[in-house]
Design an enzyme around this catalytic site. Sequence first.
Site, PDB file in Angstrom:
ATOM      1  N   CYS A 139       0.233   3.877   2.646  1.00 23.63           N
ATOM      2  CA  CYS A 139       0.699   3.398   3.958  1.00 23.63           C
ATOM      3  C   CYS A 139       2.180   3.679   4.127  1.00 23.63           C
ATOM      4  O   CYS A 139       2.619   4.128   5.190  1.00 23.63           O
ATOM      5  CB  CYS A 139       0.479   1.886   4.089  1.00 23.63           C
ATOM      6  SG  CYS A 139      -1.238   1.366   3.978  1.00 23.63           S
ATOM      7  N   CYS A 175       0.843  -1.203   0.000  1.00 22.93           N
ATOM      8  CA  CYS A 175       0.000   0.000   0.000  1.00 22.93           C
ATOM      9  C   CYS A 175       0.876   1.249   0.000  1.00 22.93           C
ATOM     10  O   CYS A 175       1.548   1.542   0.987  1.00 22.93           O
ATOM     11  CB  CYS A 175      -0.912  -0.072   1.227  1.00 22.93           C
ATOM     12  SG  CYS A 175      -1.617   1.483   1.760  1.00 22.93           S
TER      13      CYS A 175
END
Length: 140
Positions: free
Chosen positions: A67, A64
Amino acid sequence: MSSDVVACPACGARNRVPASASGIPKCAKCHAPLPWVVAADETTFDAAVDARVPVLLDLWAPWCAPCRMVSPILERLAGENAGRLKLVKVDVDQSPRVMTRFGVQAIPTLVILKGGREVSRQQGAGNKAQLSAWIGRHLT
Ligand SMILES: [Zn+2]
């Protein structure tokens, strides 16, 4: 029990910081509060979020991109709020039960817990100023 080594922000001494503890980790040399950043999984989660200080839970995954962008910001905030905040990072790919428990729809999902209970959450990354203000509202 797992632990991470962090450098004391006050004196630079390297300290082991436990994943779970009844108090707040402090530098063995100068006793300044240490940044408390731990990685948890399904088996260590309950102990990791059971802390005397508010917990910032980072539900993330390695693939991600947002993230990976927000993670260093959260670590800096944990350093700036040493002694007042614990950052617990959970890789949801490795811990699907934690993901289910929090009903995570998208990552990153950031959750503030007090006494193990959710008090606020944010879905998606934010910039440092926004995240700092959000976290600051929940610190005593
Ligand atoms: Zn120190």
